[in-house]
Design an enzyme around this catalytic site. Structure first.
Site, PDB file in Angstrom:
ATOM      1  N   LYS A 135       0.846  -1.208   0.000  1.00  0.00           N
ATOM      2  CA  LYS A 135       0.000   0.000   0.000  1.00  0.00           C
ATOM      3  C   LYS A 135       0.876   1.251   0.000  1.00  0.00           C
ATOM      4  O   LYS A 135       2.075   1.172   0.292  1.00  0.00           O
ATOM      5  CB  LYS A 135      -0.893  -0.020   1.239  1.00  0.00           C
ATOM      6  CG  LYS A 135      -0.115  -0.001   2.541  1.00  0.00           C
ATOM      7  CD  LYS A 135      -1.000  -0.294   3.724  1.00  0.00           C
ATOM      8  CE  LYS A 135      -0.172  -0.271   5.004  1.00  0.00           C
ATOM      9  NZ  LYS A 135      -0.919  -0.811   6.141  1.00  0.00           N
ATOM     10  N   TYR A 167      15.694  30.746   6.571  1.00  0.00           N
ATOM     11  CA  TYR A 167      14.483  31.464   6.998  1.00  0.00           C
ATOM     12  C   TYR A 167      14.458  31.648   8.513  1.00  0.00           C
ATOM     13  O   TYR A 167      14.815  30.735   9.267  1.00  0.00           O
ATOM     14  CB  TYR A 167      13.238  30.672   6.612  1.00  0.00           C
ATOM     15  CG  TYR A 167      12.919  30.726   5.146  1.00  0.00           C
ATOM     16  CD1 TYR A 167      12.618  31.942   4.525  1.00  0.00           C
ATOM     17  CD2 TYR A 167      12.895  29.562   4.388  1.00  0.00           C
ATOM     18  CE1 TYR A 167      12.308  31.991   3.183  1.00  0.00           C
ATOM     19  CE2 TYR A 167      12.589  29.595   3.043  1.00  0.00           C
ATOM     20  CZ  TYR A 167      12.295  30.816   2.442  1.00  0.00           C
ATOM     21  OH  TYR A 167      11.994  30.863   1.116  1.00  0.00           O
TER      22      TYR A 167
HETATM   23  C1  LIG Z   1      -0.183  -1.708   6.937  1.00  0.00           C
HETATM   24  C2  LIG Z   1      -0.778  -2.877   7.509  1.00  0.00           C
HETATM   25  C3  LIG Z   1       0.003  -3.971   7.885  1.00  0.00           C
HETATM   26  C4  LIG Z   1       1.514  -4.000   7.849  1.00  0.00           C
HETATM   27  O1  LIG Z   1       2.030  -3.455   9.035  1.00  0.00           O
HETATM   28  P1  LIG Z   1       3.588  -3.372   9.314  1.00  0.00           P
HETATM   29  O2  LIG Z   1       3.693  -2.851  10.685  1.00  0.00           O
HETATM   30  O3  LIG Z   1       4.115  -2.429   8.314  1.00  0.00           O
HETATM   31  O4  LIG Z   1       4.141  -4.720   9.132  1.00  0.00           O
HETATM   32  C5  LIG Z   1      -0.663  -5.125   8.315  1.00  0.00           C
HETATM   33  N1  LIG Z   1      -2.023  -5.156   8.372  1.00  0.00           N
HETATM   34  C6  LIG Z   1      -2.792  -4.101   8.044  1.00  0.00           C
HETATM   35  C7  LIG Z   1      -4.266  -4.208   8.173  1.00  0.00           C
HETATM   36  C8  LIG Z   1      -2.192  -2.916   7.623  1.00  0.00           C
HETATM   37  O5  LIG Z   1      -2.962  -1.884   7.305  1.00  0.00           O
END
Ligand SMILES: *Cc1c(COP(=O)(O)O)cnc(C)c1O
Length: 827
Positions: free
Chosen positions: A497, A721
């Site tokens: 994702k 800045y």
């Molecule tokens: C993003 C996500 C993961 C992965 O989590 P990590 O801590 O990056 O391993 C697992 N399950 C769900 C539902 C997620 O949204």
């Protein structure tokens, strides 16, 4: 060009005249409405061509304050135009234009060189121009303006201060050269060669050659290649031979006898005798056409004045290739680059600016001119740059970047627009400015020796000084090491994702597919669609499917997560209508995260509802841990696992089948592998970040950039800045092209962030800017161009970096802007 409108009227033989301001001074002739600059001093000739009719633009031009028009006698103009314009009605506006240009040319007595031939006209013209410019003020046809229209426009460029004019003439039909001859009246001529170009309208090359030679009807001398029997024959046939001056590689009697031609890799040595004097020339090319063109030009110098060849001989080695077209390139940062990096003089600058202005697709972009000194000795420098400044203003440039000592000296002339001046090309490239140009049309116009092609190269690339290097092999290594943690046979779903946490979803997914990952997960349907479109076949789960994404799910074979009853019903309705059954879904149980998911109390009812239909079928049931990485919350984690397991069991009892069961994320895998159940969901671990300090994974991502510039700061300086960077004792600062818009968090400012250069760490100084930041290099031996590592490699790792600003590695990674180039490698 400079006429009063009444003078123009007297010259073009109008059939009817309607003058409102007979005294109006005209300085510009316009035939293409897009080139309009200074409306009140412009006269528009409405030409009818194969492709268009200039009369159609009269109203628009009138709205833009043009008040003088030459039109066809049958033209019908709007009353609003007629009310306040000077209108000359003529039999043929093109003929009128030619007539006017002929009259203009007759004002001058300087020698005019006419060049014709089938090939090489423009090159000979440019060579001659380059060689002559050292001694004289020369005007020439722009580019290949050599047609019935181009020639008149060229002639209008002549003014009284010019000492030589070089005009190119090209024809494609019988009768055309006579018209051009009447207006050019060349004092001297060059016939380059005769070939097949534009042969369609002629019976044979003899007819075409005779037509071309008409240009020299009244010329005093005609330069040609004496070894070309066809041309020599033509000169005799047309009674021009007495006036012909030839060069030859065979005949020692020829005025210019080329004795020796010795080609090396990139240059040619020539020994020749011109008018009894021996010359040793060196030419920066080896091709036959360029050598011939150079000889034409060299001989013509002698025709102009016997002492010119001697002055010009050393400069033959510096002849620049002739770029016929302005080259347009896409650059990074939504820039468009117009490359004209091979010559620079006031005429060609005007053409290039015109070209820039006319590109309608530049709408909304800033106009930036990068200009070198203009090497035109015949002008007084001050006047020259005043003219350039006028031009830059007339063509509405928003910014000028001047490169060269003269431009630096005369930068005052440009004070009305945003200007930056550098003594040489290198200093500009080392500055941070190239990295800052965005959403602009950039005209790069410079004389050869400024090597502006390096600027074009730099701008044409996506500004990839800052790159994120992603080691795909290290990723694969991490998958393997995660697999070793969990019992054999447990599936692994990889979380790709948010563009694979910023590392690039496709490359990551591709590598994972090669390593037989069991499933991929994305956040929204469009992310899944992109992967499918690029050919990813592995099952893809969409974690947060949007209400309207049903068709994407179906079209691209993506599995939605279902987390509420209303969402279930909607999905059921849509999928049923499409006639599917056993469409895979994944049920999320909220065991304590309190984000999305069915509550454990709903489990029974949900399962019941699902068991009464066969449109949707449950592929997996899962939950998500809220604090798997925090030992102090282990009790909570245990309770989550228990709640989830109970809910799962209830559902299975009702459904009558066992969907895949999963709850562990990366931290869960590392710390509670005994609860891996049927599958685990691997996220951050894949990208090399271990949630447990004891357990190391292989680093995957390195962020690098380049040290742009180093400046010495006197004691008491402040940097950036808000003046938050203080250097009470002075020091040295470096500038790197990365800022918070790239995802380098503003909280890394004022020494919090540390970057590695040549194996040593240096802190940031002052606030982080949008696209750049400064680092304190006091006492270092760093040099501009050095590689700078922001994280990974010799620099702190993502975890340390995140800790230093109170966030998590996930945030830093996923915030890396798309404009940072991703580079993938293995091993
Ligand atoms: C993003 C996500 C993961 C992965 O989590 P990590 O801590 O990056 O391993 C697992 N399950 C769900 C539902 C997620 O949204």
């Amino acid at each position: 060009m400079n006429y009063r409108i009444e003078e123009i009227a007297a010259c073009v033989h109008p059939v009817e005249v309607s003058l409102h301001q007979a005294q109006q001074q005209i300085e510009h002739v316009l035939t293409d409405s897009r080139s309009l600059t200074d409306a009140t001093t412009t006269i528009f000739f409405a030409l009818r061509t194969m492709t268009g009719d200039g009369h159609r633009y009269i109203n628009v031009l009138h709205e833009h304050d043009v008040r003088s028009f030459v039109v066809a006698r049958d033209a019908v103009l709007d009353d609003s135009v007629l009310a306040d314009s000077n209108v000359l009605y003529v039999r043929d506006p093109l003929e009128a234009l030619q007539r006017l240009s002929g009259a203009w040319r007759r004002n001058f007595t300087m020698p005019v060189v006419g060049i014709t031939g089938s090939n090489g006209k423009t090159t000979v013209k440019e060579f001659l121009y380059q060689l002559l410019s050292y001694e004289k003020k020369v005007v020439r046809s722009p580019r290949s303006f050599n047609s019935q229209l181009g020639v008149p426009l060229s002639l209008f460029k002549i003014d009284a201060t010019d000492e030589v004019a070089i005009i190119e003439a090209g024809i494609s039909q019988p009768g055309e050269m006579e018209r051009l001859q009447r207006i050019i009246r060349p004092t001297y001529g060059i016939i380059t060669n005769i070939g097949q170009a534009h042969q369609e309208n002629f019976i044979d090359t003899v007819e075409k050659l005779d037509e071309k030679l008409r240009l020299f009807k009244d010329s005093e001398r005609i330069v040609y290649r004496a070894d070309d029997a066809e041309i020599e024959e033509g000169l005799r046939r047309n009674g021009l031979f007495e006036r012909a001056v030839g060069w030859s590689t065979k005949n020692p009697e020829a005025p210019l006898f080329v004795k020796e031609m010795e080609r090396e890799t990139a240059l040619t040595h020539i020994e020749c005798i011109l008018d009894g004097k021996a010359y040793k020339l060196q030419l920066p090319f080896t091709d036959k056409a360029s050598l011939e063109n150079a000889m034409h030009a060299f001989l013509l110098l002698w025709v102009l004045s016997p002492d010119l060849p001697k002055c010009a001989a050393p400069h033959l080695a510096e002849l620049e290739p002739v770029e016929m077209r302005l080259e347009v390139k896409e650059g990074g940062e939504d820039n468009l680059i117009i490359n004209d990096a091979y010559n620079n003089d006031i005429n060609s600058l005007a053409i290039a600016l015109d070209f820039m202005q006319r590109r309608a697709l530049h709408a909304g972009k800033r106009r930036v001119l990068i200009l070198s000194d203009i090497l035109q000795s015949a002008f007084l420098t001050r006047n020259l740059y005043r003219m350039v400044a006028d031009m830059v203003k007339r063509y509405e440039c928003d910014m000028i970047i001047g490169i060269g000592r003269e431009l630096c000296a005369y930068q005052e002339s440009f004070k009305e627009i945003e200007g930056y001046f550098y003594t040489d090309t290198e200093s500009f490239l080392r500055s941070s400015l190239p990295g800052k140009l965005a959403n602009s049309v950039i005209l790069v116009k410079g004389a050869r020796n400024y090597r502006f092609e390096t600027i074009v190269e730099r701008l044409a690339q996506k500004i990839n000084e800052t790159v994120m290097e992603i080691n795909l092999e290290a990723m694969a290594e991490n998958v393997k090491s995660i697999r070793r943690h969990i019992p054999q046979g447990v599936k692994v779903m990889a979380m790709v994702k948010a563009n694979a946490y910023g590392t690039g979803a496709y490359e990551t997914a591709k590598m994972l597919e090669e390593h037989h990952i069991d499933a991929l997960a994305v956040a929204v349907a469009d992310e899944g669609k992109e992967l499918r479109k690029k050919g990813i076949l592995t099952p893809i789960v969409v974690m947060d499917p949007e209400v309207n994404a049903f068709s994407t799910l179906i079209d691209y074979n993506l599995d939605p997560v279902v987390f509420s009853m209303s969402q279930f019903e909607e999905l059921y309705y849509k999928i049923d209508k499409q006639g599917f059954d056993h469409f895979p879904i994944h049920l999320e149980i909220d065991s304590g995260m309190h984000r999305l998911g069915f509550s454990p109390q709903e489990a029974f009812a949900v399962a019941e509802r699902i068991s009464r239909q066969s449109v949707l079928s449950v592929r997996s049931i899962f939950s998500h841990l809220a604090a798997a990485d925090e030992p102090q919350n282990d009790e909570y984690t245990m309770s989550q696992i228990k709640v989830f397991s109970e809910a799962y069991d209830k559902m299975v009892a009702v459904l009558g089948y066992k969907p895949i069961k999963h709850i562990l994320n990366t931290a869960g895998i590392m710390r509670f592998p005994q609860y891996a159940f049927d599958m685990v969901r691997l996220g951050i671990g894949l990208y090399g970040v271990s949630p447990t300090p004891e357990e190391k994974l292989t680093p995957v991502v390195t962020l690098r950039t380049t040290l742009l510039q180093i400046s010495d700061m006197p004691p008491g300086s402040t940097v950036g800045y808000g003046r938050h960077g203080l250097l009470p004792k002075g020091g040295k600062i470096g500038i790197i092209p990365i800022g918070y818009a790239d995802g380098y968090d503003r909280r890394f400012g004022c020494g919090v962030g540390k970057v590695a250069i040549r194996g040593k760490l240096y802190p940031t100084i002052g606030n982080i800017c949008m696209d750049t930041c400064m680092i304190d290099l006091t006492g270092s031996d760093a040099q501009p161009g050095d590689r700078v590592t922001l994280f990974g490699g010799e620099a702190p790792d993502l975890q340390e970096l995140a800790d230093s600003i109170g966030t998590i590695p996930y945030e830093i990674l996923s915030h890396m802007a798309m404009r940072i180039q991703r580079i993938y490698y293995r091993g």
